[in-house]
Design a protein around this motif. Structure first.
Motif, mmCIF file in Angstrom:
data_model
loop_
_atom_site.group_PDB
_atom_site.id
_atom_site.type_symbol
_atom_site.label_atom_id
_atom_site.label_comp_id
_atom_site.label_asym_id
_atom_site.label_seq_id
_atom_site.Cartn_x
_atom_site.Cartn_y
_atom_site.Cartn_z
ATOM 1 N N LEU A 30 0.649 -1.203 -2.000
ATOM 2 C CA LEU A 30 -0.612 -0.672 -1.472
ATOM 3 C C LEU A 30 -1.719 -0.682 -2.515
ATOM 4 C CD1 LEU A 30 0.764 2.368 0.581
ATOM 5 C CD2 LEU A 30 -0.390 0.352 1.525
ATOM 6 N N ALA A 31 -1.386 -0.252 -3.738
ATOM 7 C CA ALA A 31 -2.414 -0.062 -4.755
ATOM 8 C C ALA A 31 -2.738 -1.322 -5.541
ATOM 9 C CB ALA A 31 -1.975 1.048 -5.720
ATOM 10 N N LEU A 32 -1.728 -2.172 -5.790
ATOM 11 C CA LEU A 32 -1.931 -3.286 -6.712
ATOM 12 C C LEU A 32 -1.809 -4.667 -6.082
ATOM 13 C CD1 LEU A 32 0.078 -1.931 -9.796
ATOM 14 C CD2 LEU A 32 -2.383 -1.773 -9.363
ATOM 15 N N ILE A 33 -0.881 -4.831 -5.143
ATOM 16 C CA ILE A 33 -0.604 -6.167 -4.618
ATOM 17 C C ILE A 33 -1.493 -6.507 -3.426
ATOM 18 C CG2 ILE A 33 1.162 -7.692 -3.669
ATOM 19 C CD1 ILE A 33 1.591 -6.931 -6.587
ATOM 20 N N ARG A 34 -1.735 -5.547 -2.549
ATOM 21 C CA ARG A 34 -2.488 -5.846 -1.331
ATOM 22 C C ARG A 34 -3.853 -6.481 -1.610
ATOM 23 N NH1 ARG A 34 -2.667 -1.744 3.698
ATOM 24 N NH2 ARG A 34 -0.472 -2.393 3.682
ATOM 25 N N PRO A 35 -4.599 -6.024 -2.620
ATOM 26 C CA PRO A 35 -5.897 -6.682 -2.882
ATOM 27 C C PRO A 35 -5.762 -8.080 -3.487
ATOM 28 C CG PRO A 35 -5.822 -4.437 -3.783
ATOM 29 C CD PRO A 35 -4.421 -4.833 -3.455
ATOM 30 N N LEU A 36 -4.540 -8.485 -3.844
ATOM 31 C CA LEU A 36 -4.366 -9.728 -4.599
ATOM 32 C C LEU A 36 -3.525 -10.770 -3.869
ATOM 33 C CD1 LEU A 36 -3.671 -8.200 -8.141
ATOM 34 C CD2 LEU A 36 -5.834 -9.074 -7.244
ATOM 35 N N TYR A 37 -3.361 -10.656 -2.558
ATOM 36 C CA TYR A 37 -2.610 -11.671 -1.832
ATOM 37 C C TYR A 37 -3.308 -13.022 -1.960
ATOM 38 C CZ TYR A 37 0.689 -8.414 0.241
ATOM 39 O OH TYR A 37 1.694 -7.487 0.413
ATOM 40 N N GLU A 38 -2.492 -14.076 -2.152
ATOM 41 C CA GLU A 38 -2.959 -15.441 -2.368
ATOM 42 C C GLU A 38 -3.653 -15.622 -3.715
ATOM 43 O OE1 GLU A 38 -1.841 -17.527 -0.323
ATOM 44 O OE2 GLU A 38 -1.185 -16.013 1.116
ATOM 45 N N ARG A 39 -3.547 -14.641 -4.597
ATOM 46 C CA ARG A 39 -4.094 -14.769 -5.961
ATOM 47 C C ARG A 39 -2.921 -14.582 -6.924
ATOM 48 N NH1 ARG A 39 -8.845 -10.442 -5.767
ATOM 49 N NH2 ARG A 39 -9.028 -11.004 -7.988
ATOM 50 N N HIS A 40 -2.135 -15.639 -7.090
ATOM 51 C CA HIS A 40 -0.831 -15.536 -7.722
ATOM 52 C C HIS A 40 -0.908 -15.221 -9.220
ATOM 53 C CE1 HIS A 40 0.878 -16.818 -3.983
ATOM 54 N NE2 HIS A 40 0.161 -17.930 -3.988
ATOM 55 N N ILE A 41 -1.892 -15.767 -9.919
ATOM 56 C CA ILE A 41 -2.009 -15.479 -11.340
ATOM 57 C C ILE A 41 -2.280 -13.994 -11.561
ATOM 58 C CG2 ILE A 41 -3.297 -15.951 -13.448
ATOM 59 C CD1 ILE A 41 -1.572 -18.257 -12.500
ATOM 60 N N GLU A 42 -3.187 -13.442 -10.776
ATOM 61 C CA GLU A 42 -3.490 -12.007 -10.901
ATOM 62 C C GLU A 42 -2.277 -11.146 -10.539
ATOM 63 O OE1 GLU A 42 -5.358 -14.252 -9.513
ATOM 64 O OE2 GLU A 42 -7.499 -13.937 -9.921
ATOM 65 N N GLN A 43 -1.502 -11.591 -9.542
ATOM 66 C CA GLN A 43 -0.289 -10.856 -9.181
ATOM 67 C C GLN A 43 0.679 -10.792 -10.353
ATOM 68 O OE1 GLN A 43 1.342 -12.893 -5.825
ATOM 69 N NE2 GLN A 43 -0.244 -12.206 -4.400
ATOM 70 N N VAL A 44 0.882 -11.923 -11.016
ATOM 71 C CA VAL A 44 1.787 -11.964 -12.162
ATOM 72 C C VAL A 44 1.284 -11.035 -13.267
ATOM 73 C CG1 VAL A 44 2.679 -13.411 -14.021
ATOM 74 C CG2 VAL A 44 2.668 -14.268 -11.671
ATOM 75 N N LEU A 45 -0.006 -11.116 -13.580
ATOM 76 C CA LEU A 45 -0.560 -10.290 -14.654
ATOM 77 C C LEU A 45 -0.430 -8.796 -14.342
ATOM 78 C CD1 LEU A 45 -3.790 -12.333 -15.509
ATOM 79 C CD2 LEU A 45 -1.674 -12.203 -16.836
ATOM 80 N N VAL A 46 -0.710 -8.431 -13.103
ATOM 81 C CA VAL A 46 -0.652 -7.018 -12.724
ATOM 82 C C VAL A 46 0.779 -6.502 -12.759
ATOM 83 C CG1 VAL A 46 -0.869 -5.467 -10.745
ATOM 84 C CG2 VAL A 46 -2.778 -6.923 -11.392
ATOM 85 N N THR A 47 1.728 -7.267 -12.230
ATOM 86 C CA THR A 47 3.108 -6.780 -12.190
ATOM 87 C C THR A 47 3.745 -6.778 -13.582
ATOM 88 O OG1 THR A 47 3.863 -9.007 -11.566
ATOM 89 C CG2 THR A 47 3.474 -7.442 -9.784
ATOM 90 N N VAL A 48 3.393 -7.758 -14.424
ATOM 91 C CA VAL A 48 3.878 -7.734 -15.802
ATOM 92 C C VAL A 48 3.321 -6.510 -16.531
ATOM 93 C CG1 VAL A 48 3.748 -8.887 -18.043
ATOM 94 C CG2 VAL A 48 4.308 -10.199 -16.009
ATOM 95 N N GLY A 49 2.022 -6.258 -16.350
ATOM 96 C CA GLY A 49 1.426 -5.078 -16.978
ATOM 97 C C GLY A 49 2.057 -3.785 -16.505
ATOM 98 N N LEU A 50 2.341 -3.704 -15.204
ATOM 99 C CA LEU A 50 2.984 -2.505 -14.673
ATOM 100 C C LEU A 50 4.367 -2.320 -15.269
ATOM 101 C CD1 LEU A 50 3.137 -0.117 -12.737
ATOM 102 C CD2 LEU A 50 3.879 -1.705 -10.931
ATOM 103 N N SER A 51 5.105 -3.418 -15.452
ATOM 104 C CA SER A 51 6.460 -3.309 -16.011
ATOM 105 C C SER A 51 6.419 -2.764 -17.437
ATOM 106 C CB SER A 51 7.158 -4.666 -15.977
ATOM 107 O OG SER A 51 6.562 -5.580 -16.872
ATOM 108 N N PHE A 52 5.474 -3.242 -18.255
ATOM 109 C CA PHE A 52 5.361 -2.749 -19.628
ATOM 110 C C PHE A 52 4.928 -1.283 -19.653
ATOM 111 C CE2 PHE A 52 4.635 -7.339 -20.973
ATOM 112 C CZ PHE A 52 5.887 -7.450 -21.538
ATOM 113 N N ALA A 53 3.958 -0.955 -18.802
ATOM 114 C CA ALA A 53 3.476 0.430 -18.759
ATOM 115 C C ALA A 53 4.576 1.374 -18.284
ATOM 116 C CB ALA A 53 2.266 0.519 -17.832
ATOM 117 N N ALA A 54 5.373 0.922 -17.305
ATOM 118 C CA ALA A 54 6.445 1.764 -16.784
ATOM 119 C C ALA A 54 7.492 2.041 -17.853
ATOM 120 C CB ALA A 54 7.084 1.099 -15.567
#
Length: 291
Positions: free
Chosen positions: A85-109
């Motif tokens: 809801l918060a991070l992926i939904r605004p980025l559908y079809e924007r695969h590079i941004e999806q990777v960057l956001v999920t990698v960042g979330l993994s490190f932050a978590a």
């Protein structure tokens, strides 16, 4: 003979663990084309919360163990749904941004988990039966492996039934094929996509709690370590194929166990070689769709 039986059965059990983790990855990519590098964070938080739930009860009781699995599944589902809801939904079809956001979330978590639970592994204890063994053709198989195999079979069956036999499953599959048409029929596919993420997170949560039982400890790094093998399994099986992930999980784990036992602990190296061969010879994986 007993050595072969031991390596084979423990390999299948380890493959069941890999499938529990990889199934969510494969489901999310197959239906939504999102490579979720934060999947390990779902697993880790679920394992940590499951441990917290179990230790507040009787960690050696089956009630505490089963409740920890339930808590892990719920936490994984909620964490995954919020992420979508918060991070992926605004980025559908924007695969590079999806990777960057999920990698960042993994490190932050990981940093957050270390801040709350510390950096050292937390050694855990489950029901006494799990640390006992069952004799199979002279091989003494730790009972944890039977639990892993049962859990993986149930998760696979539940995912197949959900996608093929339920209304939401049909909506999700239709939305993936033609989102505009489904929306024109008055169905909001966004809710269905959030549900896909939640289901993938729940599978990771179950895998996280059982991974903690398998390794005997839980830590902030647990998910990151297992996520590597989950990605390997997903790529070898074919991105988006649940059946491929199941087959590849068994192949990778059995090969890893045999190599560790008979080839002096070279299991990880052999698995990486297998991955390289698959990428060179059949890039789409065992059961992946051709581009």
């Amino acid at each position: 003979m007993s050595s072969l039986v031991l390596v084979l059965i423990t390999g299948v059990g380890l493959g069941a663990l890999y499938f529990l983790i990889a199934s969510g990855l494969s489901l999310i990519y197959g239906l939504m084309h999102v490579l979720n590098f934060a999947h390990g964070a779902f697993l880790t938080l679920s394992a940590l919360v499951g441990w917290e739930v179990a230790r507040r009860m009787d960690t050696s009781s089956w009630g505490g163990f089963l409740l920890s699995i339930l808590a892990g599944a719920v936490v994984g589902a909620v964490f995954a749904a919020v992420t979508e809801l918060a991070l992926i939904r605004p980025l559908y079809e924007r695969h590079i941004e999806q990777v960057l956001v999920t990698v960042g979330l993994s490190f932050a978590a990981v940093a957050l988990f270390e801040g709350i639970w510390g950096t050292d592994p937390i050694y855990i204890k489950g029901p006494e039966w799990l640390v006992q063994t069952t004799d199979v053709l002279g091989a003494r198989i730790p009972n944890t492996y039977w639990v892993l195999m049962l859990a993986a079979a149930l998760v696979l069956a539940a995912l197949v039934v959900f996608l093929r036999r339920t209304r939401y499953g049909m909506i999700i599959r239709a939305g993936v094929e033609n989102r505009q048409m489904v929306t024109a029929l008055g169905i909001d596919v966004r809710h269905s996509f959030t549900l896909v993420f939640a289901i993938g997170g729940a599978a990771a949560g179950i895998g996280g709690v059982l991974a903690a039982q398998y390794t005997g400890y839980v830590s902030a790094q647990l998910g990151q370590t297992l996520l590597i093998f989950a990605f390997i399994v997903t790529v070898i099986g074919g991105l988006g194929s649940l059946a491929g992930a199941a087959i590849a999980s068994v192949i990778v784990a059995v090969l890893q166990q045999f190599s560790n036992f008979f080839l002096g602990g070279t299991g990880d190296f052999i698995v990486v070689v297998l991955l390289a061969v698959v990428l060179l010879v059949r890039p789409r994986g065992l059961l992946g769709r051709a581009a």
